[in-house]
Design a protein around this motif. Structure first.
Motif, PDB file in Angstrom:
ATOM      1  N   SER A  71       1.160  -1.077   0.441  1.00 10.07           N
ATOM      2  CA  SER A  71       0.303   0.092  -0.361  1.00 10.07           C
ATOM      3  C   SER A  71       1.074   0.961  -0.323  1.00 10.07           C
ATOM      4  O   SER A  71       2.295   1.296   0.588  1.00 10.07           O
ATOM      5  CB  SER A  71      -1.162  -0.213   1.602  1.00 10.07           C
ATOM      6  N   TYR A  88       1.991  10.621 -17.168  1.00 14.45           N
ATOM      7  CA  TYR A  88       0.641  10.393 -16.462  1.00 14.45           C
ATOM      8  C   TYR A  88      -0.091   9.888 -16.769  1.00 14.45           C
ATOM      9  O   TYR A  88      -0.569   9.832 -18.372  1.00 14.45           O
ATOM     10  CB  TYR A  88      -0.098  11.457 -15.565  1.00 14.45           C
ATOM     11  N   GLU A 121      -3.028   7.879 -17.292  1.00 13.22           N
ATOM     12  CA  GLU A 121      -4.465   8.613 -17.222  1.00 13.22           C
ATOM     13  C   GLU A 121      -4.445   9.493 -18.314  1.00 13.22           C
ATOM     14  O   GLU A 121      -5.531   8.962 -19.037  1.00 13.22           O
ATOM     15  CB  GLU A 121      -4.849   9.300 -15.676  1.00 13.22           C
ATOM     16  N   ARG A 122      -3.524  10.099 -18.386  1.00 12.40           N
ATOM     17  CA  ARG A 122      -4.165  11.143 -19.612  1.00 12.40           C
ATOM     18  C   ARG A 122      -3.382  10.952 -20.575  1.00 12.40           C
ATOM     19  O   ARG A 122      -4.182  11.404 -22.230  1.00 12.40           O
ATOM     20  CB  ARG A 122      -3.654  12.101 -18.697  1.00 12.40           C
ATOM     21  N   SER A 128       2.340   3.802 -11.329  1.00 15.52           N
ATOM     22  CA  SER A 128       1.568   2.935 -11.017  1.00 15.52           C
ATOM     23  C   SER A 128       0.163   2.922 -12.013  1.00 15.52           C
ATOM     24  O   SER A 128       0.504   3.645 -12.669  1.00 15.52           O
ATOM     25  CB  SER A 128       1.267   3.363  -9.401  1.00 15.52           C
ATOM     26  N   PRO A 129      -0.376   2.181 -11.853  1.00 19.41           N
ATOM     27  CA  PRO A 129      -1.200   2.278 -13.161  1.00 19.41           C
ATOM     28  C   PRO A 129      -2.560   2.651 -13.364  1.00 19.41           C
ATOM     29  O   PRO A 129      -3.326   3.379 -13.719  1.00 19.41           O
ATOM     30  CB  PRO A 129      -2.055   0.296 -12.918  1.00 19.41           C
ATOM     31  N   ASP A 130      -2.478   3.606 -11.918  1.00 23.14           N
ATOM     32  CA  ASP A 130      -3.478   4.728 -11.849  1.00 23.14           C
ATOM     33  C   ASP A 130      -3.413   6.102 -12.013  1.00 23.14           C
ATOM     34  O   ASP A 130      -3.984   6.891 -11.620  1.00 23.14           O
ATOM     35  CB  ASP A 130      -4.625   4.630 -10.391  1.00 23.14           C
ATOM     36  N   GLY A 131      -2.261   6.084 -12.375  1.00 20.74           N
ATOM     37  CA  GLY A 131      -1.262   7.482 -13.015  1.00 20.74           C
ATOM     38  C   GLY A 131      -0.213   7.764 -11.980  1.00 20.74           C
ATOM     39  O   GLY A 131      -0.157   8.317 -11.528  1.00 20.74           O
ATOM     40  N   LYS A 132      -0.040   7.389 -10.250  1.00 17.08           N
ATOM     41  CA  LYS A 132       0.214   7.778  -9.432  1.00 17.08           C
ATOM     42  C   LYS A 132       2.372   7.714  -9.423  1.00 17.08           C
ATOM     43  O   LYS A 132       2.263   6.058 -10.130  1.00 17.08           O
ATOM     44  CB  LYS A 132       0.183   7.046  -7.655  1.00 17.08           C
ATOM     45  N   ARG A 150      -2.236   7.745 -21.503  1.00 19.41           N
ATOM     46  CA  ARG A 150      -2.123   5.941 -21.803  1.00 19.41           C
ATOM     47  C   ARG A 150      -2.113   5.374 -23.619  1.00 19.41           C
ATOM     48  O   ARG A 150      -1.196   4.719 -24.101  1.00 19.41           O
ATOM     49  CB  ARG A 150      -3.421   5.338 -21.699  1.00 19.41           C
ATOM     50  N   SER A 203      -1.697  -8.927 -15.799  1.00 17.59           N
ATOM     51  CA  SER A 203      -2.695  -7.343 -15.827  1.00 17.59           C
ATOM     52  C   SER A 203      -1.179  -6.790 -15.133  1.00 17.59           C
ATOM     53  O   SER A 203      -0.929  -6.860 -14.738  1.00 17.59           O
ATOM     54  CB  SER A 203      -4.029  -6.808 -14.476  1.00 17.59           C
TER      55      SER A 203
END
Length: 577
Positions: A83, A132, A134-135, A115-119, A137, A179
């Motif tokens: 985490s 980043y 998310e924007r 990370s996969p979620d953009g962090k 990809r 994944s």
């Protein structure tokens, strides 16, 4: 007129000998010099490009090993499995492990783990906006990395990249289900790459650039290759029907090599201009032209002097011999030279004087014998034979083989002197063969490799006396009618042995031969209706054998057409002269 023609031919020959090699070797030297320099530059171009390719592969391999370590090493597993609280607790340890990965590397790239979620999980500098997920990809390096499904990819940045990035190595981390667990991005900067390349290469003539796998993007590594030049070469490469990229392609202005990496998706382009080589070859051409001009003047002066000195005495001898061949035995050459030409002139004078004396003192009582001896002498000193020798001397001089010309003059003079000692009608076998060897030496100069000889004399018979010129006419016949007219020449074997108180002379050749009926006729004694006619060379020998030895000497000819001839003379030892 003849002397002037010969003089000009001799003059021209000396000029050709002196200048023609330069005219031939000059362009050859120019061509070879340029070819060697171009080939050397071509080889260097190929080596340079391959070395740069290997160097870049080595650099990229180090960056791939860092990416693999981050993705697969347990020291970095918390990046993708824990985490954010766990990540914050272990961040110091993660950065320490990254520091250990950089240990020993000459350059230290920037690293970003997303990370996969953009962090941003880890970064060594501020992470650029386009990383980043998310924007972006489906754009740029992220799109290329996601399509690779866990394999490392190289993304080339624009030349005007704001942060100075050269390329980015990206690799995705996949979990057990396939994944996306994260993306590792390693940024390498242009100044870092140039630093590495500059430390590996030192050359003012070579330029290097790196191109992507599609030959669209170009980044200079060493020196500067204009885009117009680089993409013109690339265009030519694309139009090339061969699948392999070109190595060491040359034109009049430059050399280039395009090497494809066998491991990573990139090309190395090497480009070298030929300005320096063209300058060197131009200097070589100027030197050759200047040297040829100087040598032409020197050869003209030298050739004029030598040709004039060599042609005059030789033409005097030729004119004298022409008068002798017409029956004028009062002809003489006038010369004060102390060299071989002087010896030749004196020998010719002595020969004509002696021949005139022999003709004047001949009596009817000895006409048959004297006619045969004079015929033998004329066969030995035949003006046509001497003309042939002089022609050989002339061509030696024309070809600049002065040593051979001098030696031929000495040999001819020695032969002529040997024919003059007719005070005695007899000579030792050794003396007879000494004259034959002089004659053969001159014939070999004319016929070269077409005439091969072998002479063997039993030492026990060397001092036995025989009539002068008993064997020499047979040798002359073998060469003139057997070997000289045969394509490719032939072999002449002369031997003298003693068997049961009999001296045996053998003259064997592999020439054209003759009809056996003619050979039998020649061996039979024929009375001359007119002693002045002389008869053939073999008939002269038959009559002289009969005169000196009677039935104690025999002559036999074994021959066939195109199968050579063997002449055998047998003389009882107790009836030698």
């Amino acid at each position: 007129m003849r002397m002037r023609r010969y003089f000009y031919k001799l003059l021209l020959s000396f000029l050709l000998i002196g200048v023609l090699p330069l005219l031939i070797l000059g362009p050859i030297s120019y061509t070879i010099t340029k070819r060697i320099l171009v080939q050397k530059t071509r080889t260097e171009s190929v080596q340079f490009a391959r070395h740069a390719t290997n160097q870049m592969e080595e650099f990229i391999r180090e960056f791939v090993s860092i990416s693999d370590a981050i993705i697969h090493d347990t020291a970095f597993s918390s990046l993708f499995e824990g985490s954010m609280e766990t990540l914050n607790e272990s961040s110091a340890e993660i950065y320490d492990n990254l520091y250990l990965l950089f240990t020993g590397m000459s350059i230290k790239p920037d690293i970003h783990v997303i990370s996969p979620d953009g962090k941003v999980l880890v970064n060594t500098v501020r992470t650029p906006q386009e990383y980043y997920i998310e924007r972006y990809r489906n754009w740029g390096v992220l799109r290329k990395a996601l399509k690779a499904e866990g394999n490392p990819v190289i993304y080339y940045h624009e030349n005007d990249d704001a942060t100075g990035r050269f390329f980015t190595l990206a690799q995705t981390k996949l979990d057990e289900n396939g994944s996306l667990a994260g993306i590792v991005l390693i940024d390498v900067y242009e100044d870092q790459i140039r630093f590495l390349i500059n430390n590996s290469f030192e050359s003012a003539n070579h330029n290097l650039a790196m191109l992507d796998e599609f030959l669209i993007e170009k980044r200079d590594l060493y020196g500067d290759i204009p885009d117009t030049v680089a993409f013109t070469l690339v265009k030519d490469t694309k139009n090339n029907s061969t699948s392999e990229p070109p190595l060491g392609i040359v034109n009049d202005f430059y050399i280039f090599s395009l090497v494809k990496s066998s491991i990573f998706p990139f090309y190395i382009l090497e480009y070298s201009q030929l300005v320096q080589i063209n300058s060197i070859t131009h200097l070589v051409a100027v030197i050759i032209i200047a040297l040829t001009s100087v040598m032409t003047i020197i050869c003209l002066i030298f050739a004029f002097s030598v040709s004039k000195g060599a042609s005059k005495p030789l033409n005097e001898v030729v004119q004298c011999l022409e008068r002798v061949s017409e029956g004028d035995f009062s002809a003489r050459t006038v010369t004060n030279r102390k060299d071989e030409f002087g010896d030749l002139a004196k020998s010719v004078n002595a020969m004509t004087k002696k021949m005139k004396h022999l003709i004047d003192v001949s009596t009817k009582k000895e006409q048959s014998l004297r006619t045969s001896e004079l015929k033998a002498l004329q066969a030995q000193t035949n003006p046509h034979f001497i003309f042939n020798c002089l022609e050989t001397i002339k061509w030696y001089i024309l070809l600049g083989q002065i040593e051979d010309a001098s030696q031929t003059v000495v040999e001819l003079g020695a032969l002529l002197r040997g024919t003059l000692d007719l005070g005695k009608g007899a000579v030792t076998i050794k003396g007879e063969f000494d004259i034959i060897q002089k004659y053969l030496a001159l014939q070999k100069r004319r016929l070269g490799a077409r005439l091969k000889t072998d002479i063997h004399i039993d030492p026990s018979v060397e001092n036995i006396m025989i009539p002068r010129f008993l064997i020499q006419p047979l040798v002359e016949n073998a060469i003139m009618y057997g070997i000289e007219k045969k394509p490719g020449g032939g072999f002449l074997d002369l031997s003298v042995v003693k068997e049961h108180n009999t001296i045996i002379f053998r003259i064997i050749d592999n020439g054209l031969g003759m009809k056996p009926e003619l050979a039998r006729s020649l061996c039979q004694f024929h009375e001359l209706k007119d002693v002045a006619e002389g008869g053939s060379g073999i008939q002269n020998i038959v009559r002289r054998l009969d005169l000196y030895y009677g039935n104690r000497a025999t002559i036999m000819i074994d021959t066939k057409i195109n199968n050579g001839t063997q002449v055998v003379i047998r003389i009882k030892e107790d009836h030698t002269v």
